[in-house]
Design a protein around this motif. Structure first.
Motif, PDB file in Angstrom:
ATOM      1  N   ASP A  46      -1.073  -4.739   6.208  1.00 48.47           N
ATOM      2  CA  ASP A  46      -2.156  -5.622   5.773  1.00 48.47           C
ATOM      3  C   ASP A  46      -3.516  -5.154   6.287  1.00 48.47           C
ATOM      4  OD1 ASP A  46      -0.366  -7.256   4.420  1.00 48.47           O
ATOM      5  OD2 ASP A  46      -0.071  -8.569   6.147  1.00 48.47           O
ATOM      6  N   ASP A  75       8.424   1.367   3.799  1.00 50.94           N
ATOM      7  CA  ASP A  75       9.020   0.252   3.055  1.00 50.94           C
ATOM      8  C   ASP A  75       8.037  -0.898   2.879  1.00 50.94           C
ATOM      9  OD1 ASP A  75      11.412   1.644   2.836  1.00 50.94           O
ATOM     10  OD2 ASP A  75      12.313   0.646   4.578  1.00 50.94           O
ATOM     11  N   GLU A  76       7.234  -1.176   3.901  1.00 55.03           N
ATOM     12  CA  GLU A  76       6.297  -2.296   3.857  1.00 55.03           C
ATOM     13  C   GLU A  76       5.106  -2.027   2.935  1.00 55.03           C
ATOM     14  OE1 GLU A  76       5.446  -2.917   7.985  1.00 55.03           O
ATOM     15  OE2 GLU A  76       7.481  -3.672   8.383  1.00 55.03           O
ATOM     16  N   ASP A  78       5.174  -1.542  -0.054  1.00 53.60           N
ATOM     17  CA  ASP A  78       5.412  -2.271  -1.304  1.00 53.60           C
ATOM     18  C   ASP A  78       4.657  -3.596  -1.345  1.00 53.60           C
ATOM     19  OD1 ASP A  78       7.128  -0.342  -2.393  1.00 53.60           O
ATOM     20  OD2 ASP A  78       8.861  -1.203  -1.381  1.00 53.60           O
ATOM     21  N   ASP A  79       4.417  -4.198  -0.191  1.00 51.14           N
ATOM     22  CA  ASP A  79       3.775  -5.507  -0.115  1.00 51.14           C
ATOM     23  C   ASP A  79       2.314  -5.434   0.312  1.00 51.14           C
ATOM     24  OD1 ASP A  79       6.233  -6.757  -0.764  1.00 51.14           O
ATOM     25  OD2 ASP A  79       6.853  -6.608   1.338  1.00 51.14           O
ATOM     26  N   ALA A  80       1.774  -4.249   0.429  1.00 52.48           N
ATOM     27  CA  ALA A  80       0.410  -4.078   0.949  1.00 52.48           C
ATOM     28  C   ALA A  80      -0.639  -4.234  -0.141  1.00 52.48           C
ATOM     29  CB  ALA A  80       0.276  -2.700   1.589  1.00 52.48           C
ATOM     30  N   ASP A  81      -1.791  -4.759   0.264  1.00 57.30           N
ATOM     31  CA  ASP A  81      -2.970  -4.755  -0.592  1.00 57.30           C
ATOM     32  C   ASP A  81      -3.746  -3.502  -0.227  1.00 57.30           C
ATOM     33  OD1 ASP A  81      -5.319  -5.111  -1.983  1.00 57.30           O
ATOM     34  OD2 ASP A  81      -6.013  -6.800  -0.760  1.00 57.30           O
ATOM     35  N   LEU A 114       2.123   2.796  -6.270  1.00 54.78           N
ATOM     36  CA  LEU A 114       1.544   1.490  -5.951  1.00 54.78           C
ATOM     37  C   LEU A 114       0.093   1.357  -6.419  1.00 54.78           C
ATOM     38  CD1 LEU A 114       3.049   1.058  -2.379  1.00 54.78           C
ATOM     39  CD2 LEU A 114       3.747  -0.129  -4.481  1.00 54.78           C
TER      40      LEU A 114
END
Length: 155
Positions: A46, A75-76, A78-81, A114
């Motif tokens: 984040d 892996d994380e 994938d959820d990052a802005d 991404l």
């Protein structure tokens, strides 16, 4: 002046040498550079959008996969802005293995998938960086910073 994160993992010291060369060049150019390692100073994904540019360095060993220390980060993502941050990937490997610097490509491919803004070159070095490699790393760093500067100008 750009706000830059340099995040890397190095086992033999080769990728660390590359990271130090990039950091030295960017600091010489008066950019703010924060250096972190995957094994001792992990970063929450984040936080990536807080930077104008993020340089990610990783080494590749025999199978070429992303090093264990960087797997969670990978892996994380994938959820990052990822925002408008410019990313640049680099690393070292050994051409004796079947997959040369595969971890660099895996990281770059993931960022591209991404929708991240990427420097056009993934900088790879066979084993220890030479003086010529160091000079090219400086050009690599400058190109990434120019992309970030152009993005900030357009925003």
């Amino acid at each position: 002046m750009a706000n830059i994160l340099l995040l890397y993992i190095s086992t033999t010291g080769n990728t660390e040498m590359m990271a130090e060369a990039i950091a030295g060049y960017l600091e010489y150019k008066e950019h703010d550079v924060e250096i972190r390692t995957f094994d001792f100073d992990p970063i929450d994904v984040d936080e990536l959008s807080d930077y104008d540019a993020v340089f990610i360095g990783t080494h590749s060993s025999d199978d070429g996969e992303v090093p264990f220390e960087a797997e969670d980060f990978y892996d994380e993502l994938d959820d990052a802005d990822l925002g408008t941050t410019t990313f640049a990937v680099f690393g070292s490997g050994d051409t004796a293995y079947d997959e040369f610097c595969l971890s660099v490509d895996l990281m770059g491919d993931k960022l591209k998938f991404l929708g991240a803004k990427l420097a056009p070159v993934r900088f790879k070095v066979d084993l220890t960086p030479s003086n010529e490699d160091i000079e090219q790393l400086e050009q690599f760093a400058e190109a990434a910073i120019q992309i970030a500067a152009n993005e900030n100008k357009d925003s």
